[in-house]
Design an enzyme around this catalytic site. Structure first.
Site, short mmCIF file in Angstrom:
data_model
loop_
_atom_site.label_atom_id
_atom_site.label_comp_id
_atom_site.label_asym_id
_atom_site.label_seq_id
_atom_site.Cartn_x
_atom_site.Cartn_y
_atom_site.Cartn_z
N ARG A 148 2.38 -10.65 10.08
CA ARG A 148 3.66 -10.08 10.08
C ARG A 148 5.26 -10.71 9.71
O ARG A 148 5.90 -10.71 9.74
CB ARG A 148 3.82 -9.31 12.12
CG ARG A 148 3.10 -9.04 12.60
CD ARG A 148 2.67 -7.57 11.59
NE ARG A 148 1.96 -7.68 11.28
CZ ARG A 148 1.40 -6.50 10.03
NH1 ARG A 148 2.12 -6.04 9.77
NH2 ARG A 148 0.49 -6.93 9.44
N GLN A 199 -7.28 -4.71 9.45
CA GLN A 199 -6.28 -4.13 10.30
C GLN A 199 -6.40 -2.78 11.92
O GLN A 199 -6.05 -2.46 12.50
CB GLN A 199 -5.08 -3.86 9.92
CG GLN A 199 -4.42 -5.09 9.00
CD GLN A 199 -3.43 -4.89 8.33
OE1 GLN A 199 -2.15 -4.49 8.81
NE2 GLN A 199 -3.11 -4.84 7.03
N ASP A 226 -3.49 7.63 4.32
CA ASP A 226 -2.94 5.97 4.86
C ASP A 226 -3.84 5.84 6.03
O ASP A 226 -4.20 6.49 6.48
CB ASP A 226 -1.60 6.66 4.65
CG ASP A 226 -0.79 4.93 4.52
OD1 ASP A 226 -1.78 3.86 4.57
OD2 ASP A 226 0.65 4.37 4.99
N GLU A 227 -3.61 4.56 5.89
CA GLU A 227 -4.00 4.01 7.29
C GLU A 227 -5.78 4.08 7.05
O GLU A 227 -5.90 4.78 8.98
CB GLU A 227 -2.74 4.02 8.82
CG GLU A 227 -1.77 3.09 8.01
CD GLU A 227 -1.82 1.84 7.94
OE1 GLU A 227 -2.93 1.02 8.56
OE2 GLU A 227 -0.88 1.27 8.17
N LYS A 262 1.02 -0.86 0.57
CA LYS A 262 0.17 -0.13 -0.03
C LYS A 262 1.03 1.01 0.18
O LYS A 262 0.46 2.52 -0.96
CB LYS A 262 -0.89 0.09 0.89
CG LYS A 262 -0.23 -0.05 2.10
CD LYS A 262 -1.65 0.22 4.09
CE LYS A 262 -0.32 0.11 5.22
NZ LYS A 262 -0.19 1.98 4.99
N THR A 263 2.03 1.11 0.87
CA THR A 263 2.78 2.86 0.67
C THR A 263 3.07 3.07 -0.45
O THR A 263 3.45 3.89 -1.07
CB THR A 263 3.95 2.13 1.75
OG1 THR A 263 3.39 1.98 2.87
CG2 THR A 263 4.97 3.14 1.60
#
Length: 757
Positions: free
Chosen positions: A610, A249, A218-219, A32-33
């Site tokens: 993770r 998330q 973002d987020e 996504k980044t």
């Protein structure tokens, strides 16, 4: 635009969708980044927007810096002028420019968590509320929660059965008045005052809404109510709002994050396009399938199916230990074997609560593992750094009461409690003076100036206060003329702070001197990086640093220990999640409410995703609570993983990591128990069976008593600590002790004056 060739089909679709609202559902490890950075680069490179017409906001300085660097790598200096920052930094920037539109001075200071706590303590004392009945941190948490949710404080307090909660409105009002008197804003106020700005100052709102043709967040699943309102206002003219996030998330509900913001995006923007990023570049398919099976139990989510080209992979391993001691030993040994398998790998040991770390630390030391805990005392939280930052804040706004109280007698200059009380007693009718604006009439600085002019202090107090006043005035003038780093050096020298440390000539003082030298280096790096460096900008940056930003130093360690919340946004070749027991994970306070339980499940999903290659889960059949063992049931999350994806171990067996681990017998070393007994098989004890937990200290040389590794001790200066190692010398014992306040210290037992805690 050749860089677009580096994107997969879904990523490319998200980047090329320039016009209109866009929701990018980005699964864990889906890049996504990269998508946000490429989208900014595309808008600039294709001529769809000038850099200053782009606003991109995220939650940490680390993420913002990474995003900015990626864009610059794609389009070079053409990206200069784009607003890429955290929410709080963006708000600080807007308020520095436009604060007068809402009656706020531009020279406000930003109070961080410790500053806020100091204000709350003073408020509780002034209101005669016993800290033993209502802890300052609890009061500050309630204030922050009210601000994050934009709650009606009086209504919430009135409906509470807790009599102390009913005092919240008084505490809240007194806290806000104290901030106003010091010309200060806390982190929550940065958001709220900016929302006030765009809601009430129409000319300002229209100007920035027209300016930002493209807004990206973002987020987005982590945004709270004020952030939601702010983003909608800034995007209302062009409606080119792109939000990136993953409902699966969302793990910060306790901090004010509102999952409804992302779940209701299509209701808020009916014309929105949805793009799902489902290709995962991090984990094996086995790990993704196991995590998907867990999160699929949640009802409040948006369906997606993560996939990867890394088909198959090792099954998820699960071990239920007899107790938390053996679970910790298992985690440490598993980490050691994973590192032996790959010399360049790293292992993360995750847990639900910080309290779990103690026993895992002991196990890592016993296993000879070098580890780092994410969340220890951070650089900018150390006393000498906080003191220096308080001095710098005074140069920006001497009306900052918290900073003034912190350093007015640091180093000691004869301004003790009696003098402070004399300052507080200066009658307000003498103020304001012509040099003191009405807003600061009640500040300590205004009272000092007024009291010195009126001659109300004793000669000795007047001399000390006059010297302090001259110091602040002189340094303020220096700050106007000198670069940030030079000002910082002058502050450290003229205040006497650095000379005092150098004269002390102790190991602790030398460490503090080195930390201050590093702070000067940070100021110089800031000057080199920023096109228009300023003391205010430097102080703002330090004040806005988040927990995650300050934990980058842990990257050098190969075994990292942290809470599951701290692990968000990170990835590791091997992950061990401990404490998977009902009442611990999911946490006992979350199992009664569906929304809370779903957030616990999302937290488990975050932890599982993770892992890149190896995922190990563990729990204990019983765990010590307040000194007493209590039985524990396996977490429901274990039962939600399909049997064909999970391998269960009654004891850690060979084959856990591609057959390279030794058997549990060889891991255990000499068998414990009666002489001649064979190796034990770890199993859950029966209800009538007493299981004696194992400790590694029984094989260590105890001649260094009364000190031993793991022992809690108290130092007359450093406070509470834990003994890490004991080394016998010819005529003394050398101890390595990690203190809560100052970190690890090496001490000689003969001179340390340590006492058991």
């Amino acid at each position: 635009m050749d860089f677009l060739d580096n994107l997969n089909d879904e990523q490319r679709a998200a980047v090329l969708q320039a016009e209109g609202p866009l929701l990018i559902l980005a699964g864990a490890g889906s890049g996504k980044t990269r998508v946000i950075a490429y989208r900014i680069a595309y808008l600039i490179g294709a001529g769809l927007a000038d850099p200053h017409e782009i606003l991109a906001v995220t939650f940490t300085n680390k993420a913002a810096d990474e995003m900015r660097a990626r864009v610059e790598a794609l389009v070079g200096s053409a990206s200069a002028g784009a607003w890429i920052s955290t929410f709080h930094s963006m708000c600080a920037r807007l308020l520095r420019r436009e604060a007068p539109a809402i009656g706020l001075s531009r020279d406000f200071v930003i109070y961080d968590a410790s500053d806020q706590l100091a204000v709350v303590r003073r408020v509780l004392r002034d209101l005669r509320i016993d800290e033993g009945l209502w802890q300052p941190r609890a009061a500050l948490t309630r204030i922050s929660q009210a601000k994050n949710r934009m709650d009606d404080v009086e209504g919430a307090a009135a409906s509470s059965p807790n009599p102390w909660e009913q005092r919240l409105p008084r505490v809240f009002d007194a806290y806000q008045r104290a901030l106003a008197d010091s010309n200060a804003l806390d982190f929550d106020d940065l958001l709220l005052r900016t929302v006030e700005l765009v809601e009430t100052a129409e000319e300002v709102r229209c100007r920035y809404s027209r300016r930002f043709r493209f807004t990206m967040v973002d987020e987005y699943q982590d945004t709270n109510r004020p952030q939601y309102l702010l983003v909608r206002r800034l995007a209302e003219t062009h409606r080119n709002l792109c939000v990136v996030g993953d409902p699966d998330q969302s793990i910060y509900g306790w901090r004010g994050a509102d999952l409804r913001n992302i779940m209701d995006f299509e209701r808020d923007f009916p014309e929105a396009r949805i793009v799902k990023l489902e290709r995962n570049y991090r984990s094996t398919q086995a790990i993704l399938d196991a995590a998907a099976a867990v999160i699929s139990q949640n009802r409040t989510r948006k369906e997606k199916r993560l996939w990867t080209e890394r088909a198959g992979g090792e099954k998820v391993a699960y071990f239920q230990a007899p107790d938390e001691i053996e679970e910790a030993d298992f985690a440490a040994r598993t980490a050691r074997e994973a590192l032996a398998e790959d010399s360049g790998a790293s292992v993360a040991i995750l847990y639900r609560t910080n309290a779990q770390s103690r026993v895992i630390e002991d196990a890592c030391r016993r296993a000879g593992l070098v580890y780092r805990i994410i969340g220890s005392v951070r650089f900018y939280e150390r006393k000498e750094i906080k003191d220096t930052l308080a001095y710098l804040k005074l140069l920006i706004s001497p009306d900052d009461d918290v900073s003034l109280r912190r350093v007015i007698n640091v180093p000691a200059r004869g301004i003790g409690k009696a003098v402070i009380e004399a300052i507080e007693g200066v009658p307000l009718l003498l103020a304001p003076t012509s040099a003191t604006p009405p807003r600061a009439a009640a500040s300590l600085w205004a009272r000092i100036l007024t009291g010195l002019d009126a001659g109300v202090f004793t000669p000795r107090a007047a001399a000390a206060l006059g010297a302090f006043r001259d110091l602040v005035v002189s340094l303020t003038e220096t700050a106007r003329q000198e670069p940030v780093s030079a000002t910082l050096v002058r502050v450290l020298d003229r205040s006497g702070y650095l000379p005092d440390l150098r004269e002390e000539r102790s190991e602790d003082a030398q460490g503090r001197v080195e930390n201050l030298a590093e702070l000067v280096s940070a100021a110089r790096e800031y000057e080199a990086r920023e096109p228009e460096p300023s003391l205010g900008g430097f102080v703002d940056r330090l004040s806005l640093l988040s927990d995650v930003d300050e934990e980058e130093g842990a990257a050098d360690a190969r075994v990292l220990m942290m809470t599951l919340h701290s692990a968000k946004g990170l990835e590791f070749p091997a992950v061990i999640i401990t404490g998977l027991e009902e009442g611990l994970f999911p946490h006992a306070r979350s199992v009664d409410e569906d929304a809370d339980l779903e957030e616990e499940r999302r937290l488990c999903y975050v932890g599982m995703t993770r892992a890149q290659t190896k995922l190990v889960l563990s729990g204990a059949a019983r765990r010590r609570v307040f000194g007493e063992y209590r039985p524990a049931e396996p977490s429901r999350f274990i039962g939600e993983i399909p049997a064909d994806l999970l391998v269960r171990f009654d004891a850690p067996a060979a084959g856990l990591f591609q057959g390279r681990l030794a058997s549990y017998v060889s891991w255990q070393g000499p068998a414990r128990g009666r002489a001649g007994s064979g190796p034990r098989t770890a199993r859950r004890p029966r209800g009538d069976e007493v299981h004696e937990p194992s400790y590694a200290y029984e094989h260590e040389d105890q001649s260094s008593a009364p000190f031993r590794p793991g022992m809690k001790v108290r130092h007359p200066r450093f406070g509470l600590g834990t003994v890490l190692s004991v080394e016998l010398l010819d005529d003394d014992v050398k101890l390595t002790v990690r203190f809560v306040t100052v970190g690890s210290k090496r001490l000689l037992a003969k001179y340390a004056k340590l006492e058991p805690a």
